[in-house]
Each structure stands twice: as C-alpha cells, then as structure tokens.
Design a protein around this motif. Structure first.
Motif, PDB file in Angstrom:
ATOM      1  N   GLN A 232       1.268  -1.114  -0.141  1.00 14.08           N
ATOM      2  CA  GLN A 232      -0.275   0.081  -0.064  1.00 14.08           C
ATOM      3  C   GLN A 232       0.880   1.390  -0.218  1.00 14.08           C
ATOM      4  N   PHE A 233       1.822   0.816   0.764  1.00  8.70           N
ATOM      5  CA  PHE A 233       2.607   2.674   0.524  1.00  8.70           C
ATOM      6  C   PHE A 233       4.200   2.369   0.972  1.00  8.70           C
ATOM      7  N   PRO A 234       4.784   2.150  -0.375  1.00 11.42           N
ATOM      8  CA  PRO A 234       5.824   1.423  -1.071  1.00 11.42           C
ATOM      9  C   PRO A 234       7.203   2.776  -0.595  1.00 11.42           C
ATOM     10  N   GLN A 235       6.538   3.638  -0.659  1.00  8.34           N
ATOM     11  CA  GLN A 235       7.165   5.168  -0.844  1.00  8.34           C
ATOM     12  C   GLN A 235       7.796   5.389   0.626  1.00  8.34           C
ATOM     13  N   HIS A 236       7.072   4.630   1.700  1.00  6.39           N
ATOM     14  CA  HIS A 236       7.001   4.508   3.649  1.00  6.39           C
ATOM     15  C   HIS A 236       7.546   3.209   3.924  1.00  6.39           C
TER      16      HIS A 236
ATOM     17  N   LEU B 274       8.291   0.804   9.180  1.00  2.00           N
ATOM     18  CA  LEU B 274       7.635  -0.588   8.986  1.00  2.00           C
ATOM     19  C   LEU B 274       7.874  -0.771  10.357  1.00  2.00           C
ATOM     20  N   ALA B 275       8.848  -0.429  11.019  1.00  2.00           N
ATOM     21  CA  ALA B 275       8.886  -1.038  12.571  1.00  2.00           C
ATOM     22  C   ALA B 275       8.013   0.027  13.199  1.00  2.00           C
ATOM     23  N   ALA B 276       7.495   1.339  12.959  1.00  2.00           N
ATOM     24  CA  ALA B 276       6.930   1.305  13.646  1.00  2.00           C
ATOM     25  C   ALA B 276       5.516   1.658  13.751  1.00  2.00           C
ATOM     26  N   SER B 277       5.059   1.378  12.419  1.00  3.58           N
ATOM     27  CA  SER B 277       4.185   0.451  12.651  1.00  3.58           C
ATOM     28  C   SER B 277       3.890  -0.649  13.049  1.00  3.58           C
TER      29      SER B 277
ATOM     30  N   LEU C 217      10.068 -10.038  -1.998  1.00  4.13           N
ATOM     31  CA  LEU C 217       9.740  -8.577  -0.926  1.00  4.13           C
ATOM     32  C   LEU C 217      11.617  -8.122  -2.372  1.00  4.13           C
ATOM     33  N   GLN C 218      11.316  -7.080  -3.007  1.00  2.00           N
ATOM     34  CA  GLN C 218      12.647  -6.781  -3.186  1.00  2.00           C
ATOM     35  C   GLN C 218      13.317  -5.007  -2.848  1.00  2.00           C
ATOM     36  N   THR C 219      14.180  -5.308  -1.968  1.00  2.00           N
ATOM     37  CA  THR C 219      14.765  -3.737  -1.767  1.00  2.00           C
ATOM     38  C   THR C 219      16.346  -3.650  -2.224  1.00  2.00           C
ATOM     39  N   GLN C 220      16.852  -2.833  -2.317  1.00  2.00           N
ATOM     40  CA  GLN C 220      17.688  -2.288  -2.674  1.00  2.00           C
ATOM     41  C   GLN C 220      18.643  -1.511  -1.548  1.00  2.00           C
ATOM     42  N   GLN C 221      20.133  -2.379  -1.429  1.00  3.68           N
ATOM     43  CA  GLN C 221      21.083  -1.540  -0.027  1.00  3.68           C
ATOM     44  C   GLN C 221      21.330  -0.704  -0.560  1.00  3.68           C
ATOM     45  N   GLY C 222      21.103   0.333   0.531  1.00  4.61           N
ATOM     46  CA  GLY C 222      21.666   1.414   0.628  1.00  4.61           C
ATOM     47  C   GLY C 222      20.182   2.525   0.339  1.00  4.61           C
ATOM     48  N   VAL C 223      19.130   2.406  -0.002  1.00  4.48           N
ATOM     49  CA  VAL C 223      17.741   2.406  -0.648  1.00  4.48           C
ATOM     50  C   VAL C 223      16.608   2.906  -0.218  1.00  4.48           C
ATOM     51  N   SER C 224      16.791   3.847   0.124  1.00  2.80           N
ATOM     52  CA  SER C 224      15.029   3.051   1.401  1.00  2.80           C
ATOM     53  C   SER C 224      14.094   2.683   0.408  1.00  2.80           C
ATOM     54  N   GLY C 225      12.999   1.848   1.471  1.00  2.00           N
ATOM     55  CA  GLY C 225      11.881   1.640   0.870  1.00  2.00           C
ATOM     56  C   GLY C 225      12.099   0.017   0.017  1.00  2.00           C
ATOM     57  N   ALA C 226      11.040  -0.293  -0.275  1.00  6.72           N
ATOM     58  CA  ALA C 226      11.107  -2.246  -0.700  1.00  6.72           C
ATOM     59  C   ALA C 226       9.571  -1.997  -1.634  1.00  6.72           C
ATOM     60  N   HIS C 227       9.895  -2.643  -2.211  1.00 13.06           N
ATOM     61  CA  HIS C 227       8.266  -2.636  -3.269  1.00 13.06           C
ATOM     62  C   HIS C 227       8.366  -5.040  -3.379  1.00 13.06           C
ATOM     63  N   LEU C 228       7.358  -5.143  -4.425  1.00 15.34           N
ATOM     64  CA  LEU C 228       6.491  -6.836  -3.693  1.00 15.34           C
ATOM     65  C   LEU C 228       7.027  -7.065  -4.901  1.00 15.34           C
ATOM     66  N   THR C 229       7.006  -7.957  -5.633  1.00 15.76           N
ATOM     67  CA  THR C 229       7.782  -9.195  -6.217  1.00 15.76           C
ATOM     68  C   THR C 229       6.257  -8.859  -6.596  1.00 15.76           C
ATOM     69  N   ARG C 230       5.656  -9.676  -6.799  1.00 19.64           N
ATOM     70  CA  ARG C 230       4.688  -9.969  -7.407  1.00 19.64           C
ATOM     71  C   ARG C 230       3.181  -9.242  -7.199  1.00 19.64           C
TER      72      ARG C 230
END
Length: 137
Positions: free
Chosen positions: A17-21, A27-30, A51-64
């Motif tokens: 719902q909120f990939p930018q956050h 996530l830990a706060a929620s 889940l897809q993440t990038q080292q050094g870049v904030s945020g994540a995205h679902l892969t499906r």
C-alpha cells in the motif's frame, strides 16, 4: 509459532500500500518493534522472492501482485520447512507413554500441518488487504 509470520504479513501489506514509506524504521513503527527485527524479516521475504529491496536505498516493493502471494508463501518464507508442531526430543524410552508418544503425535501433527498449509494456500495477500480496508471503513 512465533510472531514472525504475522509481522511478515503486516510488512507485506504495508509495502504493497505504501512503498514510499517502507523503510525499516517506518515499518518498525507500524509493527511496534525494532527496525532490526524488520530488516531480518525483510531479508527472509527477499530470499523467498516476495520482496525487493536495494542496499542503501530506502523502501521496498513486492515482486508479485498481492493476489499472487498466498499466506502459505509468507509462512514458508519465515518458517522454512519447519512444522508449527514440535515434539519434545527426549522422552524416556522405558516409559509406556514416552516410548510411543512421538509416533502417536507425529501422525496427528502431520495432518494438522497439512490442514494449516491448505488453509493458508487459499488466502492471498490481496484478501488480507481487502479485510484491512473493510475494517478501516
């Protein structure tokens, strides 16, 4: 079963719902836990290909798409092949119960695990998110 499964579903719902956050701090706060816990669970979800993440870049995205991720996928991501049900390891072999308890419970535990996995396979992340939206009104 520990709370990792529930936390993983929580994380995936938020990321969807909120990939930018979706920093570990957000996530830990929620979730109400430490960012280290979130990073560990995100690592498990990443290794499982959810889940897809990038080292050094904030945020994540679902892969499906959420409709293509079942709760069984999430369960296996954080629990591996381990069963929810565990038998104590060293019952006394000369005890009439201890000698046979493992074989007796194994049958029941295998059936219960199969039922759990069948149920989880029928529910998708999209279903969970729909329930969340309905509750939020």
């Amino acid at each position: 079963m520990n709370s990792q499964f529930a936390v993983a579903v929580h994380v995936l719902s938020l990321v969807s719902q909120f990939p930018q956050h979706s920093s570990s701090a957000d996530l830990a706060a929620s979730v109400g836990t430490n960012p280290v816990v979130i990073r560990n669970i995100c690592g498990q979800l990443r290794r499982a290909g959810l889940l897809q993440t990038q080292q050094g870049v904030s945020g994540a995205h679902l892969t499906r798409l959420p409709a293509d991720i079942t709760l069984l996928d999430v369960y296996r991501a954080v629990n591996g092949a381990a069963s929810v049900f565990r038998i104590h390891e060293h019952p006394h072999p000369n005890c009439p119960v201890g000698a046979h308890i493992q074989a007796t419970l194994d049958v029941r535990f295998v059936q219960a695990q199969a039922a759990l996995e069948a149920e989880l396979a029928q529910t998708t992340l999209a279903d969970v998110m729909g329930d969340l939206a309905a509750r939020a009104g």
